[in-house]
Design a protein around this motif. Structure first.
Motif, PDB file in Angstrom:
ATOM      1  N   GLN A  19      45.779  40.540  50.138  1.00 37.30           N
ATOM      2  CA  GLN A  19      44.487  40.993  49.500  1.00 37.30           C
ATOM      3  C   GLN A  19      45.096  41.938  48.285  1.00 37.30           C
ATOM      4  OE1 GLN A  19      45.110  42.340  53.172  1.00 37.30           O
ATOM      5  NE2 GLN A  19      44.298  40.492  53.917  1.00 37.30           N
ATOM      6  N   GLU A  20      44.148  41.838  47.400  1.00 36.38           N
ATOM      7  CA  GLU A  20      44.183  42.907  46.301  1.00 36.38           C
ATOM      8  C   GLU A  20      43.253  43.808  46.227  1.00 36.38           C
ATOM      9  OE1 GLU A  20      43.295  42.388  41.602  1.00 36.38           O
ATOM     10  OE2 GLU A  20      43.858  40.425  42.313  1.00 36.38           O
ATOM     11  N   PRO A  21      43.205  45.185  46.571  1.00 37.38           N
ATOM     12  CA  PRO A  21      42.242  45.900  46.721  1.00 37.38           C
ATOM     13  C   PRO A  21      41.641  45.991  45.346  1.00 37.38           C
ATOM     14  CG  PRO A  21      44.196  46.850  47.359  1.00 37.38           C
ATOM     15  CD  PRO A  21      44.585  45.871  46.897  1.00 37.38           C
ATOM     16  N   LEU A  22      40.213  46.299  45.511  1.00 40.06           N
ATOM     17  CA  LEU A  22      39.159  46.736  44.215  1.00 40.06           C
ATOM     18  C   LEU A  22      38.277  47.845  44.539  1.00 40.06           C
ATOM     19  CD1 LEU A  22      37.680  42.823  43.880  1.00 40.06           C
ATOM     20  CD2 LEU A  22      39.670  43.811  42.584  1.00 40.06           C
ATOM     21  N   ASP A  23      38.033  48.391  43.378  1.00 42.47           N
ATOM     22  CA  ASP A  23      36.905  49.493  43.476  1.00 42.47           C
ATOM     23  C   ASP A  23      35.799  48.961  43.260  1.00 42.47           C
ATOM     24  OD1 ASP A  23      38.976  51.561  43.717  1.00 42.47           O
ATOM     25  OD2 ASP A  23      39.424  51.646  41.709  1.00 42.47           O
ATOM     26  N   GLU A  24      35.690  47.770  42.728  1.00 45.49           N
ATOM     27  CA  GLU A  24      34.270  47.277  42.316  1.00 45.49           C
ATOM     28  C   GLU A  24      34.602  45.876  42.206  1.00 45.49           C
ATOM     29  OE1 GLU A  24      32.750  49.366  38.999  1.00 45.49           O
ATOM     30  OE2 GLU A  24      33.485  48.053  37.546  1.00 45.49           O
ATOM     31  N   ALA A  25      33.301  45.118  42.407  1.00 50.58           N
ATOM     32  CA  ALA A  25      33.008  43.724  41.907  1.00 50.58           C
ATOM     33  C   ALA A  25      31.909  43.353  41.422  1.00 50.58           C
ATOM     34  CB  ALA A  25      33.108  42.796  43.152  1.00 50.58           C
ATOM     35  N   ARG A  26      31.894  42.485  40.116  1.00 51.23           N
ATOM     36  CA  ARG A  26      30.767  42.203  39.460  1.00 51.23           C
ATOM     37  C   ARG A  26      30.218  40.714  39.462  1.00 51.23           C
ATOM     38  NH1 ARG A  26      31.420  45.647  34.091  1.00 51.23           N
ATOM     39  NH2 ARG A  26      32.835  47.143  34.683  1.00 51.23           N
ATOM     40  N   ALA A  27      29.087  40.693  38.828  1.00 52.76           N
ATOM     41  CA  ALA A  27      28.388  39.402  38.745  1.00 52.76           C
ATOM     42  C   ALA A  27      29.543  38.302  38.620  1.00 52.76           C
ATOM     43  CB  ALA A  27      27.163  39.260  37.662  1.00 52.76           C
ATOM     44  N   GLY A  28      29.277  37.417  39.321  1.00 55.27           N
ATOM     45  CA  GLY A  28      30.181  36.052  39.192  1.00 55.27           C
ATOM     46  C   GLY A  28      31.521  36.147  40.005  1.00 55.27           C
ATOM     47  N   ASP A  29      31.644  37.437  40.648  1.00 55.23           N
ATOM     48  CA  ASP A  29      32.926  37.436  41.512  1.00 55.23           C
ATOM     49  C   ASP A  29      33.003  36.888  42.709  1.00 55.23           C
ATOM     50  OD1 ASP A  29      34.143  38.777  39.379  1.00 55.23           O
ATOM     51  OD2 ASP A  29      34.055  40.471  40.361  1.00 55.23           O
TER      52      ASP A  29
END
Length: 700
Positions: free
Chosen positions: A361-371
């Motif tokens: 896993q690669e941690p994220l703070d946010e995801a956006r349209a298309g992800d």
């Protein structure tokens, strides 16, 4: 809001789909290697493939779960899902295609278009997924790129347009001719194929290359009126014009750009990666996400819209618990956000958010349209549920899954493991909608049902390894269905007088067979209020309850139309419960008068054997009540196409190996339900009665 690092038009969400052993996972591994995601190549046959991270996948050398990863190719971000090819894991393909924008349809250069290739093609067409074709294994004896193009036309109704031609085949396969640049591409083996060397086209291939380039340019011109005029005026089309037109045709699904190579031998994968960027859609090309309830309600593909996404896959993890894979269609999903699951009407909070790279896993703070991302914290969410901003609810179209066709009884070897088994089965059922768990009250058995023998084997293996529950497994059971063959009218009165208030209900039902696959239909034709309107839903509910376990053999009832047209009620003694009970009994009685019939799942079976074993293979199909429907030659073997009842296919892999000295193989896919011969139906019914699975039910 921080600026996007990758513009949406340079994002590609795609999957690789194919028949089992087409080379999907090997191709995925090469994509990881060439894009710099992996520094060494993992091979399927060594059990070291990144994308096959389950123990069961490594042992069997097949893909069981779809695995997701993200790589960069130039300035494009590619989110790749490697899907299973085995028919038992068809749900993994279905759910992946629902959320992907494009797909690579992979074919073996020897095997060509095989049964599961047809199945996944149909699934992708259902979701209108644009595709490019990659003919893999060009290094194998019997490889023929042009044969596969013909099979795509004849068997899939596709319109493949070769964008490259192979230089040689089998041992002499060296590289490919790029028909756009008219250059021969060779792959330097010192760099494991990473370095592509451009040369002039060998003289002996020039005529063929010019012929196929002309066909490709013509196909491109057909996609655009202005180009068509230019083409007929005899003017040259420019490279950008050809690419733009081919992309237009690919997105409209009028053409399928076709490539070839050998992933295992590191040839032809880079042109495929370029083609994914050039021709497959970005999230912007797929258009707005539309509400399933109200088509006028939409979410544009933009970070500025309210958030909405679809949960398309659920996975159990020992350390994190339940991981939910989400395709983000609009807006921004932030870590810690409160989300509404609009399908079940529950709000939940995201506790972790990350991008998956197979099992890492690669941690994220946010995801956006298309992800395409994975979340932890959505404990109630199921596959196919819509997640959205609580202030702006929307429900997207869910995912359709096929019903299971095979079941087995399981019980833990240790009595103390009953509770553990229940928890484990619940977790597995949350992961996969085609896996159904039920409890048989009559026999006190836990029944698990799925898409095939291998599928259930893997489930039992996972119970042992992941949940530490060792199980005894019963013999496989076929998921039969019941239906009626003649129309019938039936009347039933439910009258019960015991101390105090009684029960009264009276219904008349007309029951008619429907055409196969049409399902259940309920019609209300009651006139003059002889049954009050408020009791009609109770009649329907009673009929539906009776459908769950038919009176003939205790299997679900299908393809029946039921019309309630008359009845009566009592001012005091009638209630909802009385009408449910009355409708159930009326239906069961009528069903037994309507010449009931048992239906069994029939499978499309394809057996591949060397010619000398053809007679033995045909005999093995006939012994199993199969119908041979055709034979053809393919790559040095005889292919026998047949329709065989699923109940007769248990243990067939051993049988075909025995009669062909280990050289025969077969594949099968569910086709349809058909009537069971009378003598066999009687045997099944008697067995069910004996086992206590159904009580004999009289029509009187």
């Amino acid at each position: 809001m921080a600026k996007r690092d990758i513009p949406l038009e340079r994002v590609r969400n795609f999957g690789i789909m194919a028949h089992i052993d087409g080379g999907k996972t090997t191709t995925s591994e090469r994509i990881l290697f060439y894009s710099g995601k992996n520094y060494k190549i993992g091979e399927v046959h060594d059990g070291a493939a990144t994308m096959d991270f389950m123990v069961q996948e490594q042992e069997r050398g097949i893909t069981i779960q779809s695995a997701a990863t993200t790589v960069m190719w130039g300035d494009y971000r590619l989110a790749l899902i490697d899907t299973p090819g085995h028919v038992d894991f068809t749900a993994e393909v279905e759910r992946s295609l629902r959320v992907l924008d494009g797909a690579v349809a992979l074919y073996c250069a020897v095997g060509g278009v095989q049964p599961q290739s047809e199945q996944v093609w149909r699934q992708s067409e259902k979701y209108k997924v644009p595709k490019i074709a990659f003919v893999n294994k060009m290094d194998r004896v019997g490889a023929n790129f042009y044969n596969v193009m013909e099979q795509m036309k004849n068997q899939l109704g596709a319109n493949p347009v070769p964008m490259v031609l192979p230089i040689g085949a089998a041992d002499t396969f060296e590289g490919v001719i790029d028909l756009i640049t008219m250059k021969a591409l060779y792959f330097d083996m010192k760099s494991l194929g990473k370095t592509v060397i451009e040369k002039d086209i060998p003289e002996e291939y020039m005529e063929k290359a010019q012929e196929y380039r002309q066909k490709m340019v013509e196909s491109a011109a057909e996609q655009d009126d202005a180009l068509m005029e230019k083409f007929f005026a005899g003017e040259e089309l420019t490279v950008p014009e050809i690419k733009a037109a081919i992309r237009k045709g690919c997105l409209a699904r009028t053409i399928t750009p076709a490539f070839c190579g050998s992933a295992f031998k590191d040839k032809g994968v880079q042109p495929l990666l370029d083609a994914i960027c050039d021709y497959l859609p970005s999230p912007l090309d797929t258009g707005a996400a539309v509400s399933a309830d109200d088509p006028s309600q939409k979410r544009e593909v933009s970070d500025d819209e309210p958030f909405c996404g679809l949960a398309f896959k659920i996975m159990s993890d020992k350390n994190m618990g339940k991981i939910t894979f989400v395709r983000v269609y609009s807006g921004t999903l932030k870590l810690g956000a409160e989300l509404l699951d609009s399908t079940i009407g529950q709000e939940q909070r995201i506790s972790r958010l990350f991008r998956m790279h197979a099992a890492k896993q690669e941690p994220l703070d946010e995801a956006r349209a298309g992800d395409i991302v994975a979340c932890v914290g959505l404990t109630q969410t199921r596959t196919g549920d819509t997640l959205c901003d609580p202030e702006h609810p929307i429900t997207l179209e869910s995912i359709d899954f096929p019903a299971p066709v095979i079941s087995v009884a399981v019980k833990p070897k240790s009595r103390g493991d009953n509770e553990k088994l229940g928890v484990a089965l619940h977790a597995l059922a949350m992961e996969d909608p085609t896996f159904v768990v039920s409890f048989d009250q009559e026999t006190s058995e836990t029944i698990i049902a799925g898409m095939g023998e291998l599928y259930l084997e893997v489930i039992v293996d996972r119970l042992k390894r992941e949940f530490n529950v060792d199980c005894d497994v019963g013999a496989p059971q076929v998921a039969y269905r019941e239906t009626i063959t003649v129309p019938v009218d039936n009347e039933y009165k439910h009258v019960k007088q015991s101390g105090g208030r009684g029960q009264y209900a009276h219904v008349c039902l007309k029951m008619e067979p429907q055409e196969p696959g049409k399902g259940f239909e309920f019609v209300n034709e009651v006139k003059g209020g002889v049954i009050p309107t408020e009791y009609i839903p109770a009649v329907e509910k009673g009929v539906k309850k009776a459908l769950e376990s038919g009176p003939f053999a205790g299997f679900p009832v299908v393809d029946v139309k039921v019309t309630v047209y008359f009845g009566s009620y009592h001012e005091v003694d009638s209630n909802e419960f009385a009408f449910i009970t009355c409708a159930m009994q009326c239906f069961k009685q009528g069903f037994m008068k309507a010449k009931p019939q048992l239906l069994e799942p029939m499978m499309d079976v394809e057996v591949a054997v060397p010619e000398q074993y053809m007679g033995a293979a045909n005999g093995s199909i006939n012994q199993r009540r199969g119908r041979v429907e055709g034979m053809e030659d393919r790559a040095g073997v005889k292919l026998i196409k047949a329709t065989v009842p699923l109940g007769e296919m248990f243990g067939y892999s051993n049988a075909i190996r025995t009669v062909t000295q280990g050289r025969g193989t077969f594949t099968m896919i569910f086709k349809q339900y058909e009537a069971v011969p009378k003598a066999i139906a009687e045997e099944v019914v008697q067995k069910r009665v004996k086992e206590g699975k159904v009580r004999p039910f009289s029509a009187d």
